[in-house]
Design an enzyme around this catalytic site. Structure first.
Site, PDB file in Angstrom:
ATOM      1  N   LYS A  76       0.843  -1.204   0.000  1.00  0.00           N
ATOM      2  CA  LYS A  76       0.000   0.000   0.000  1.00  0.00           C
ATOM      3  C   LYS A  76       0.878   1.254   0.000  1.00  0.00           C
ATOM      4  O   LYS A  76       0.699   2.151  -0.797  1.00  0.00           O
ATOM      5  CB  LYS A  76      -0.920  -0.030   1.230  1.00  0.00           C
ATOM      6  CG  LYS A  76      -1.825   1.165   1.337  1.00  0.00           C
ATOM      7  CD  LYS A  76      -2.786   1.024   2.506  1.00  0.00           C
ATOM      8  CE  LYS A  76      -3.488   2.342   2.776  1.00  0.00           C
ATOM      9  NZ  LYS A  76      -4.433   2.273   3.878  1.00  0.00           N
ATOM     10  N   GLU A  86      10.529  -4.628   4.675  1.00  0.00           N
ATOM     11  CA  GLU A  86      10.603  -6.054   4.315  1.00  0.00           C
ATOM     12  C   GLU A  86      10.294  -6.244   2.832  1.00  0.00           C
ATOM     13  O   GLU A  86      10.991  -6.968   2.116  1.00  0.00           O
ATOM     14  CB  GLU A  86       9.586  -6.864   5.139  1.00  0.00           C
ATOM     15  CG  GLU A  86       9.891  -6.959   6.624  1.00  0.00           C
ATOM     16  CD  GLU A  86       9.343  -5.798   7.430  1.00  0.00           C
ATOM     17  OE1 GLU A  86       9.023  -4.734   6.835  1.00  0.00           O
ATOM     18  OE2 GLU A  86       9.241  -5.930   8.667  1.00  0.00           O
ATOM     19  N   GLY A 101      -4.877  -1.974   5.011  1.00  0.00           N
ATOM     20  CA  GLY A 101      -4.115  -3.137   4.528  1.00  0.00           C
ATOM     21  C   GLY A 101      -4.839  -4.452   4.798  1.00  0.00           C
ATOM     22  O   GLY A 101      -4.925  -5.324   3.932  1.00  0.00           O
ATOM     23  N   ARG A 102      -5.387  -4.594   6.012  1.00  0.00           N
ATOM     24  CA  ARG A 102      -6.019  -5.865   6.376  1.00  0.00           C
ATOM     25  C   ARG A 102      -7.424  -6.005   5.784  1.00  0.00           C
ATOM     26  O   ARG A 102      -8.074  -7.017   5.982  1.00  0.00           O
ATOM     27  CB  ARG A 102      -6.051  -6.003   7.891  1.00  0.00           C
ATOM     28  CG  ARG A 102      -6.647  -4.808   8.621  1.00  0.00           C
ATOM     29  CD  ARG A 102      -6.304  -4.850  10.097  1.00  0.00           C
ATOM     30  NE  ARG A 102      -6.780  -3.681  10.831  1.00  0.00           N
ATOM     31  CZ  ARG A 102      -6.116  -2.541  10.943  1.00  0.00           C
ATOM     32  NH1 ARG A 102      -4.951  -2.384  10.328  1.00  0.00           N
ATOM     33  NH2 ARG A 102      -6.596  -1.535  11.656  1.00  0.00           N
ATOM     34  N   GLU A 156      -5.063  -6.555  14.587  1.00  0.00           N
ATOM     35  CA  GLU A 156      -4.569  -5.231  14.218  1.00  0.00           C
ATOM     36  C   GLU A 156      -5.719  -4.227  14.326  1.00  0.00           C
ATOM     37  O   GLU A 156      -5.507  -3.047  14.586  1.00  0.00           O
ATOM     38  CB  GLU A 156      -3.979  -5.253  12.799  1.00  0.00           C
ATOM     39  CG  GLU A 156      -2.915  -4.202  12.585  1.00  0.00           C
ATOM     40  CD  GLU A 156      -2.081  -4.417  11.327  1.00  0.00           C
ATOM     41  OE1 GLU A 156      -0.870  -4.640  11.443  1.00  0.00           O
ATOM     42  OE2 GLU A 156      -2.647  -4.349  10.225  1.00  0.00           O
ATOM     43  N   HIS A 169      -6.206 -33.166  17.916  1.00  0.00           N
ATOM     44  CA  HIS A 169      -5.175 -34.072  18.415  1.00  0.00           C
ATOM     45  C   HIS A 169      -3.972 -33.321  18.955  1.00  0.00           C
ATOM     46  O   HIS A 169      -2.908 -33.905  19.126  1.00  0.00           O
ATOM     47  CB  HIS A 169      -4.780 -35.054  17.302  1.00  0.00           C
ATOM     48  CG  HIS A 169      -5.913 -35.968  16.947  1.00  0.00           C
ATOM     49  ND1 HIS A 169      -6.151 -37.153  17.609  1.00  0.00           N
ATOM     50  CD2 HIS A 169      -6.917 -35.828  16.052  1.00  0.00           C
ATOM     51  CE1 HIS A 169      -7.241 -37.726  17.095  1.00  0.00           C
ATOM     52  NE2 HIS A 169      -7.729 -36.939  16.162  1.00  0.00           N
ATOM     53  N   LYS A 199       9.192  -0.824  14.251  1.00  0.00           N
ATOM     54  CA  LYS A 199       9.804  -0.538  12.941  1.00  0.00           C
ATOM     55  C   LYS A 199      10.889   0.528  13.091  1.00  0.00           C
ATOM     56  O   LYS A 199      11.989   0.398  12.557  1.00  0.00           O
ATOM     57  CB  LYS A 199       8.751   0.001  11.963  1.00  0.00           C
ATOM     58  CG  LYS A 199       7.734  -0.996  11.482  1.00  0.00           C
ATOM     59  CD  LYS A 199       6.870  -0.325  10.410  1.00  0.00           C
ATOM     60  CE  LYS A 199       5.606  -1.100  10.145  1.00  0.00           C
ATOM     61  NZ  LYS A 199       4.679  -0.427   9.244  1.00  0.00           N
TER      62      LYS A 199
HETATM   63  O1  LIG Z   1       1.096  -2.721   2.225  1.00  0.00           O
HETATM   64  P1  LIG Z   1       2.180  -2.117   3.039  1.00  0.00           P
HETATM   65  O2  LIG Z   1       2.147  -0.619   3.009  1.00  0.00           O
HETATM   66  O3  LIG Z   1       3.525  -2.644   2.594  1.00  0.00           O
HETATM   67  O4  LIG Z   1       1.968  -2.515   4.539  1.00  0.00           O
HETATM   68  C1  LIG Z   1       1.983  -3.838   4.940  1.00  0.00           C
HETATM   69  C2  LIG Z   1       1.391  -4.050   6.301  1.00  0.00           C
HETATM   70  O5  LIG Z   1       2.103  -3.320   7.272  1.00  0.00           O
HETATM   71  C3  LIG Z   1       1.220  -2.834   8.273  1.00  0.00           C
HETATM   72  O6  LIG Z   1       1.159  -1.453   8.167  1.00  0.00           O
HETATM   73  C4  LIG Z   1       1.658  -3.227   9.648  1.00  0.00           C
HETATM   74  O7  LIG Z   1       3.015  -3.120   9.824  1.00  0.00           O
HETATM   75  C5  LIG Z   1      -0.111  -3.489   7.950  1.00  0.00           C
HETATM   76  O8  LIG Z   1      -1.184  -2.775   8.420  1.00  0.00           O
HETATM   77  C6  LIG Z   1      -0.031  -3.608   6.476  1.00  0.00           C
HETATM   78  O9  LIG Z   1      -0.968  -4.538   5.994  1.00  0.00           O
END
Ligand SMILES: O=P(O)(O)OC[C@H]1O[C@](O)(CO)[C@@H](O)[C@@H]1O
Length: 548
Positions: free
Chosen positions: A208, A214, A269-270, A355, A386, A506
């Site tokens: 987003k 990452e 995002g979620r 979240e 189990h 972060k």
């Molecule tokens: O789509 P992006 O901006 O890379 O963010 C990834 C994810 O990181 C977050 O901001 C949490 O760290 C989530 O809410 C989001 O889905």
């Protein structure tokens, strides 16, 4: 009219009082008193049947929960969301994932823009792209068709795509290979790509913000991987597309914005699996089946928007969660799909629920004096039975569960499906009714062993049933939980749409990265962090683990 703090709403006090009377009633009694309970306490919408009769509630509990919803202005809050009001107050944003699945002939104007028209413009571009990949018309740099799609993203930009791909695998084009890379641990990328032919591989970089460390780290390694194999930086144009709200950063990374699929700041995002973040899902399923997924979401949206509370699945599930958490003291909720294809559904729900509702202040910044979002977790079907179900049945904690079953398997084989589904019903039964000492003694168990075999029961569960797992049903199921989360957040008076709590870690990590090299810049953290950093340097070969 302003909404009073939760504890000052009359229905909350009434529920607390009601709980003191109800707490000694067992589900065994509630069922014995009402032969119709199992039929009565159920609701149905968008292809999903919810049996909530095995919750520790009476008609009076439900009435009071509906009063609480009214006093919390649930319906007004819901209407504000659907109208595009800026209900995400801490980020001053609308919350419009429901617009992502509105049909083409609908319209919703927010700040002078018809967002539904925007949504369908992107959906059309996605469909065009998905068709090109699926038919082999989209050629890679060396002229060969793309056969491997790697989605790079994290959080909502990964969990939705991977969950939907796994859930709907039955409907996917099996000539295409899909991989998902999220973890910045290089192993994730290396294992996902080790057997792929770069000439036929396309990366979808999903972010987003296009600022997530990452994802950018993995995307950079993917670019290196591709160029090393194809020997030409120009190859990036045919092997990378982006999904983002940030065109500038996409261009900076080196992806042509003609190959970017956009969405908007009003999609969290979620809550983005049905936006362009679902591009890999659309490639896997084809645009038509992706349309079915959206139709399922929309059917549940319409149900949530229009059904009275006592028949409203998301409202019922949300209110029962509030009851279980704030009055019965449940700290976690298990979600157990009895459907192998839903194996990533609990992981997906963890982000959606935690979240969203892992918050400790109300909309006006006041610290809450009650519990908010519970821990969600789960595993598919009988596997859990189990391993951890022992604690659900006989442990000291109350853990409500949602059990999700289907009438038909997508892979019918002998009597597997009846065996599987018998467990859904048996587990809900055992959790609710347990087994008394008298019953155990009557079976001839010796008195010294009998206490070990007692199952108290009275443990709440919901059972969700659908005919079979289709794109439409998956859409309805996800929307059900989205709106249940909304219902919970509205009662708790919190902002379910921000996620400030993930920021601090972060920022601290970014400060630590340059300190992890072999030689010591001064370390000014707490003594634990300093020692760990030094130990790490030594472990990686920097040689200063005794502190120098
Ligand atoms: O789509 P992006 O901006 O890379 O963010 C990834 C994810 O990181 C977050 O901001 C949490 O760290 C989530 O809410 C989001 O889905």
């Amino acid at each position: 009219m302003p909404i009073p703090p939760l504890r000052e709403r009359p229905a909350y006090a009434a529920l607390a009082e009601h709980h003191t009377q109800l707490q000694h009633r067992h589900l065994r009694d509630l069922f014995a008193e009402d032969a119709q309970r199992g039929e009565r306490l159920s609701a149905e919408a968008a292809g999903l049947y919810l049996d909530y009769s095995k919750n520790r509630v009476t008609d009076q509990t439900l009435r009071l929960l509906f009063d609480l919803a009214e006093q919390s202005q649930l319906q007004q809050g819901r209407d504000m969301m659907f109208a595009g009001d800026r209900i995400n107050v801490s980020e001053n944003r609308s919350v419009l994932h429901v617009a992502l699945r509105m049909p083409r002939d609908a319209s919703l104007t927010v700040d002078g823009v018809d967002v539904v028209a925007q949504v369908h413009e992107v959906l059309d571009r996605m469909a065009d792209f998905a068709n090109k990949i699926r038919t082999g018309a989209w050629l890679g740099h060396t002229g060969r068709p793309i056969r491997n799609i790697v989605n790079i993203g994290i959080g909502g930009s990964d969990l939705g795509p991977v969950m939907a791909y796994e859930a709907l695998r039955h409907y996917t084009d099996r000539d295409l290979t899909f991989r998902f890379v999220s973890n910045v641990d290089a192993t994730d990328f290396v294992e996902a790509t080790r057997d792929l032919d770069a000439e036929q591989t396309l990366f979808i970089v999903s972010s987003k913000t296009f600022g997530t460390l990452e994802t950018l780290t993995n995307a950079t390694s993917a670019r290196d991987w591709l160029i090393a194999r194809l020997g030409d930086p120009a190859a990036v144009a045919k092997h990378f597309v982006a999904v983002s709200t940030n065109a500038e950063r996409v261009a900076q990374f080196g992806i042509d914005t003609a190959n970017m699929f956009g969405f908007w700041d009003w999609v969290g995002g979620r809550y983005s699996v049905d936006s362009a973040i679902g591009l890999s899902t659309m490639v896997a399923l084809g645009p038509e089946q992706f349309g079915e997924l959206l139709a399922g979401f929309h059917a549940m949206d319409e149900h949530f928007r229009t059904a009275p509370l006592d028949r409203n699945l998301p409202a019922l599930m949300g209110l029962l969660t509030v009851w279980n958490v704030d009055f019965l003291g449940a700290q976690s909720i298990g979600v157990m799909p009895y459907e192998q294809y839903l194996k990533r559904f609990p992981a997906y729900l963890q982000q959606l629920t935690m979240e969203s509702n892992g918050k400790h202040v109300t909309l006006d910044g006041t610290t809450v004096d009650y519990q908010t979002g519970p821990v969600y977790w789960g595993e598919p079907g009988t596997n859990g039975q189990h391993s951890f179900y022992q604690l659900l049945h006989q442990g000291t904690r109350l853990i409500p569960v949602d059990l999700i079953g289907f009438g038909r398997s997508l892979n019918p084989l002998r009597d597997h499906h009846d065996i599987l589904t018998s467990n859904v019903f048996a587990q809900a039964q055992a959790l609710a009714f347990g087994k008394t000492e008298q019953e155990i003694l009557a079976e001839g168990t010796s008195p010294d062993v009998a206490p070990h075999r007692v199952m108290q029961g009275n443990r709440p569960s919901n059972v969700l049933l659908a005919e079979t797992l289709t794109p439409r049903i998956l859409g309805a199921l996800v929307a059900l939980y989205e709106h249940s989360v909304f219902t919970q957040g509205t009662i708790w008076g919190i902002d379910s749409f921000d996620q400030w709590g993930v920021e601090l870690g972060k920022v601290l990590a970014v400060a630590i990265i340059p300190e992890l090299g072999g030689t010591e810049p001064a370390l000014n953290h707490d003594s634990s962090t300093n020692t760990l950093i030094r130990r790490y340097r030594a472990l990686k070969g920097g040689g200063d683990h005794d502190g120098h």
